[in-house]
Design a protein around this motif. Structure first.
Motif, PDB file in Angstrom:
ATOM      1  N   ASP A 161      64.218 -80.865  64.099  1.00  0.00           N
ATOM      2  CA  ASP A 161      64.740 -81.823  63.163  1.00  0.00           C
ATOM      3  C   ASP A 161      66.320 -81.815  62.663  1.00  0.00           C
ATOM      4  O   ASP A 161      66.516 -82.503  62.109  1.00  0.00           O
ATOM      5  CB  ASP A 161      63.911 -81.898  61.702  1.00  0.00           C
ATOM      6  CG  ASP A 161      64.259 -80.379  61.045  1.00  0.00           C
ATOM      7  OD1 ASP A 161      64.302 -79.148  61.997  1.00  0.00           O
ATOM      8  OD2 ASP A 161      64.042 -80.191  59.950  1.00  0.00           O
ATOM      9  N   ARG A 162      66.979 -80.729  63.186  1.00  0.00           N
ATOM     10  CA  ARG A 162      68.221 -80.465  62.982  1.00  0.00           C
ATOM     11  C   ARG A 162      69.107 -81.210  64.228  1.00  0.00           C
ATOM     12  O   ARG A 162      68.586 -81.655  65.267  1.00  0.00           O
ATOM     13  CB  ARG A 162      68.612 -78.986  63.166  1.00  0.00           C
ATOM     14  CG  ARG A 162      68.078 -78.184  62.072  1.00  0.00           C
ATOM     15  CD  ARG A 162      68.767 -78.481  60.640  1.00  0.00           C
ATOM     16  NE  ARG A 162      68.161 -77.369  59.733  1.00  0.00           N
ATOM     17  CZ  ARG A 162      68.424 -77.557  58.430  1.00  0.00           C
ATOM     18  NH1 ARG A 162      69.459 -78.408  57.982  1.00  0.00           N
ATOM     19  NH2 ARG A 162      68.038 -76.783  57.401  1.00  0.00           N
ATOM     20  N   PRO A 163      70.326 -81.551  63.728  1.00  0.00           N
ATOM     21  CA  PRO A 163      71.169 -82.320  64.859  1.00  0.00           C
ATOM     22  C   PRO A 163      71.265 -81.300  66.091  1.00  0.00           C
ATOM     23  O   PRO A 163      71.136 -80.016  65.981  1.00  0.00           O
ATOM     24  CB  PRO A 163      72.601 -82.337  64.010  1.00  0.00           C
ATOM     25  CG  PRO A 163      72.285 -82.300  62.598  1.00  0.00           C
ATOM     26  CD  PRO A 163      71.068 -81.654  62.288  1.00  0.00           C
ATOM     27  N   THR A 164      71.420 -82.035  67.067  1.00  0.00           N
ATOM     28  CA  THR A 164      71.451 -81.140  68.362  1.00  0.00           C
ATOM     29  C   THR A 164      72.522 -80.169  68.554  1.00  0.00           C
ATOM     30  O   THR A 164      72.187 -79.142  68.892  1.00  0.00           O
ATOM     31  CB  THR A 164      71.593 -82.167  69.427  1.00  0.00           C
ATOM     32  OG1 THR A 164      70.519 -83.315  69.511  1.00  0.00           O
ATOM     33  CG2 THR A 164      71.352 -81.686  70.891  1.00  0.00           C
ATOM     34  N   GLY A 165      73.783 -80.498  68.230  1.00  0.00           N
ATOM     35  CA  GLY A 165      74.812 -79.657  68.029  1.00  0.00           C
ATOM     36  C   GLY A 165      74.445 -78.170  67.015  1.00  0.00           C
ATOM     37  O   GLY A 165      74.634 -77.298  67.693  1.00  0.00           O
ATOM     38  N   THR A 166      73.982 -78.524  66.004  1.00  0.00           N
ATOM     39  CA  THR A 166      73.795 -77.359  65.075  1.00  0.00           C
ATOM     40  C   THR A 166      72.472 -76.503  65.802  1.00  0.00           C
ATOM     41  O   THR A 166      72.578 -75.434  65.746  1.00  0.00           O
ATOM     42  CB  THR A 166      73.143 -77.767  63.868  1.00  0.00           C
ATOM     43  OG1 THR A 166      74.282 -78.620  63.202  1.00  0.00           O
ATOM     44  CG2 THR A 166      73.009 -76.648  62.852  1.00  0.00           C
ATOM     45  N   ARG A 167      71.466 -77.247  66.277  1.00  0.00           N
ATOM     46  CA  ARG A 167      70.410 -76.627  66.748  1.00  0.00           C
ATOM     47  C   ARG A 167      70.834 -75.589  68.291  1.00  0.00           C
ATOM     48  O   ARG A 167      70.398 -74.399  68.288  1.00  0.00           O
ATOM     49  CB  ARG A 167      69.395 -77.651  67.450  1.00  0.00           C
ATOM     50  CG  ARG A 167      68.119 -76.978  68.031  1.00  0.00           C
ATOM     51  CD  ARG A 167      67.298 -78.060  68.364  1.00  0.00           C
ATOM     52  NE  ARG A 167      66.229 -77.439  69.161  1.00  0.00           N
ATOM     53  CZ  ARG A 167      65.600 -77.845  70.364  1.00  0.00           C
ATOM     54  NH1 ARG A 167      65.867 -79.133  70.729  1.00  0.00           N
ATOM     55  NH2 ARG A 167      64.552 -77.381  70.838  1.00  0.00           N
ATOM     56  N   LEU A 168      71.554 -76.191  68.862  1.00  0.00           N
ATOM     57  CA  LEU A 168      72.003 -75.401  70.220  1.00  0.00           C
ATOM     58  C   LEU A 168      72.981 -74.065  69.540  1.00  0.00           C
ATOM     59  O   LEU A 168      72.714 -73.133  70.504  1.00  0.00           O
ATOM     60  CB  LEU A 168      72.883 -76.263  71.133  1.00  0.00           C
ATOM     61  CG  LEU A 168      72.018 -77.455  71.632  1.00  0.00           C
ATOM     62  CD1 LEU A 168      72.962 -78.444  72.488  1.00  0.00           C
ATOM     63  CD2 LEU A 168      70.869 -76.893  72.574  1.00  0.00           C
ATOM     64  N   GLN A 169      73.822 -74.465  68.787  1.00  0.00           N
ATOM     65  CA  GLN A 169      74.653 -73.331  68.374  1.00  0.00           C
ATOM     66  C   GLN A 169      73.853 -72.149  67.903  1.00  0.00           C
ATOM     67  O   GLN A 169      74.085 -71.070  68.033  1.00  0.00           O
ATOM     68  CB  GLN A 169      75.821 -73.910  67.179  1.00  0.00           C
ATOM     69  CG  GLN A 169      76.785 -74.804  67.848  1.00  0.00           C
ATOM     70  CD  GLN A 169      77.665 -74.165  68.812  1.00  0.00           C
ATOM     71  OE1 GLN A 169      77.849 -73.058  68.790  1.00  0.00           O
ATOM     72  NE2 GLN A 169      78.542 -74.878  69.442  1.00  0.00           N
ATOM     73  N   ALA A 170      72.891 -72.412  66.895  1.00  0.00           N
ATOM     74  CA  ALA A 170      71.946 -71.472  66.488  1.00  0.00           C
ATOM     75  C   ALA A 170      71.313 -70.801  67.460  1.00  0.00           C
ATOM     76  O   ALA A 170      70.930 -69.706  67.351  1.00  0.00           O
ATOM     77  CB  ALA A 170      70.948 -72.202  65.403  1.00  0.00           C
ATOM     78  N   LEU A 171      70.655 -71.453  68.521  1.00  0.00           N
ATOM     79  CA  LEU A 171      70.069 -70.902  69.601  1.00  0.00           C
ATOM     80  C   LEU A 171      70.906 -69.961  70.272  1.00  0.00           C
ATOM     81  O   LEU A 171      70.400 -69.092  70.953  1.00  0.00           O
ATOM     82  CB  LEU A 171      69.462 -72.062  70.553  1.00  0.00           C
ATOM     83  CG  LEU A 171      68.096 -72.923  70.005  1.00  0.00           C
ATOM     84  CD1 LEU A 171      67.901 -73.953  70.941  1.00  0.00           C
ATOM     85  CD2 LEU A 171      66.877 -72.088  69.857  1.00  0.00           C
ATOM     86  N   ALA A 172      72.146 -70.355  70.538  1.00  0.00           N
ATOM     87  CA  ALA A 172      73.155 -69.482  71.377  1.00  0.00           C
ATOM     88  C   ALA A 172      73.341 -68.363  70.496  1.00  0.00           C
ATOM     89  O   ALA A 172      73.459 -67.184  71.264  1.00  0.00           O
ATOM     90  CB  ALA A 172      74.088 -70.406  71.494  1.00  0.00           C
TER      91      ALA A 172
END
Length: 464
Positions: free
Chosen positions: A310-321
């Motif tokens: 549900d988060r913006p893609t950019g935020t989600r990817l940075q958190a995953l990284a």
């Protein structure tokens, strides 16, 4: 010995440096030309090749000033304050042959010194001549000289200087026989090739120069003053001791490390919707939380909500990284696939030319660049490699092209990593395409796309 780099010639073609130079280099209205450099510059002056080329159209008078000397390195080139003459309109700089004797470890020093010298001649049009290829081609010096020629292209692009590539064409011509009489200094036949290249690259001739040596190639008598350079090559201990430091050496700076609580507060504000916070700052804050010994669980608890779909893609990817960097195991809903790649020095290829990803899943590509040249990585739509390559060729070496990292505007580009400088690491985060297929990836630094590419295969989500 690693294979010899052939990238100089490719770069020169694609950057457009072989096109007719601007009028301020050709001086149609007359002016002053200064020639600086090592033994090559010295003999170039003795043979009066540039004088004849500038006079070939019968135009206005051009006055030449020569300050070439055997054994000169880039840090020994004179600056305007060293010469009793008006500031010239054009400065030809012929270096790299002696500097490269010091080996590839000297590249960054050479680059900084070359930038300093170009800065010193601000107001004059600077033309760099890449060094001729030493012989034999398998020699360590020959390998290093090729990399120094590459650096000259990079510096020219950054400083808006002009380049005349002698290294690439003479390297190809040298496959048919020796170009030198001592491994470093050209024979008469070698100088004939230089004459042809200079005439063409300066726009005085419209015919492509021949890269073939004549069947008879008598050696040119050795010149006593230039034997110093041969001795330097045989015994690098004869090279002068370099000064320590320099005006371009970056001063060490330290930034205060934010506290754990400040970093958590920043992430909480961002999660609550504060859109004034940059995503780069959030990534740094995440890394700060995860680096604190004994508080890993609390850090993961703070970051994990940002990985939700549900988060913006950019935020989600940075958190995953960030979680992946910390070695935190992902649950079934947020698996990040990380592909680690390197640019292979000299060869203009990635060390991985194909990999598989799962459709719709998050992907991270980490590109380590141990090469002397910048590299980037673009993910393209299937079947579009050549179209994007041609678009890159058409960008030339303009300020806009450099600012765009040689990434053309095209809907065929899905994702793009900015240029990664030598000895740096780049990262590209994206969601894999939903449609299975073969997606090309490519480096678009000028001259690279034909060799530095591969295929990302997108496979359908496995069925339970």
């Amino acid at each position: 010995m690693p294979p010899f780099p052939y990238c100089m010639l490719l770069i020169s073609w694609c950057l457009g440096v072989l096109e007719t130079p601007p009028a301020d280099v050709l001086l149609p209205d007359g002016g002053d030309v200064l020639v600086l450099g090592d033994g090559f510059a010295e003999e170039l002056s003795e043979r009066r090749i540039l004088e004849e080329l500038y006079a070939s159209d019968g135009g206005a008078d051009v006055v030449f000033h020569h300050h070439g000397a055997s054994g000169v390195e880039v840090n020994g080139l004179p600056l305007p304050s060293d010469l009793a003459m008006p500031r010239p309109d054009v400065v030809f700089i012929c270096v790299g042959m002696i500097d490269s004797i010091r080996g590839a470890d000297h590249l960054r020093v050479f680059e900084n010194d070359l930038r300093n010298r170009i800065d010193g001649w601000d107001g004059s049009r600077v033309v760099l001549l890449t060094p001729i290829p030493p012989e034999p081609s398998s020699d360590a010096h020959a390998y290093a000289a090729g990399r120094f020629a590459d650096v000259m292209f990079e510096v020219a692009a950054d400083t808006e200087s002009h380049v005349i590539d002698l290294h690439g064409p003479l390297r190809i011509a040298g496959r048919n026989g020796s170009l030198t009489h001592d491994g470093m200094h050209l024979s008469d036949a070698g100088w004939d090739l230089v004459d042809g290249e200079l005439s063409w690259q300066l726009g005085r001739s419209t015919e492509d120069p021949s890269w073939k040596l004549p069947s008879s190639n008598p050696a040119t008598p050795a010149h006593s003053s230039r034997m110093l350079e041969v001795r330097m090559r045989e015994d690098p201990g004869l090279l002068p001791v370099l000064p320590v430091g320099g005006p371009r050496e970056a001063a060490a700076t330290t930034q205060p490390i934010p506290s754990w609580d400040d970093s958590k507060s920043l992430i909480d504000s961002f999660a609550a919707g504060d859109d004034s916070i940059r995503i780069e700052d959030i990534r740094s804050a995440m890394n700060r939380l995860l680096s604190e010994p004994g508080r890993e669980s609390e850090a993961v608890e703070t970051i994990r909500p940002l990985t939700g779909t549900d988060r913006p893609t950019g935020t989600r990817l940075q958190a995953l990284a960030s979680l992946d960097d910390a070695g935190v195991e992902s649950d079934s809903t947020d698996v990040l696939q990380t592909i680690r790649m390197k640019g292979v020095p000299v060869k203009m290829v990635y060390d991985i030319d194909r990999f598989d990803v799962v459709a719709g899943r998050p992907v991270r590509i980490i590109l380590d660049n141990p090469d002397a040249q910048p590299h980037n990585l673009l993910i393209l739509k299937p079947g579009s490699l050549r179209a994007i390559g041609r678009a890159v060729d058409g960008m030339g070496n303009t300020a806009e092209a450099r600012a765009r990292h040689w990434v053309p505007e095209s809907p065929k580009i899905l994702h793009a990593m900015p240029m990664v400088a030598p000895d740096e690491v780049g990262e590209l985060l994206f969601i894999a395409p939903e449609r299975p297929g073969r997606y090309p990836f490519v480096c678009t630094y000028p001259g690279h796309w034909r060799m530095m590419n591969g295929v990302m295969t997108v496979r359908a989500e496995p069925k339970d």
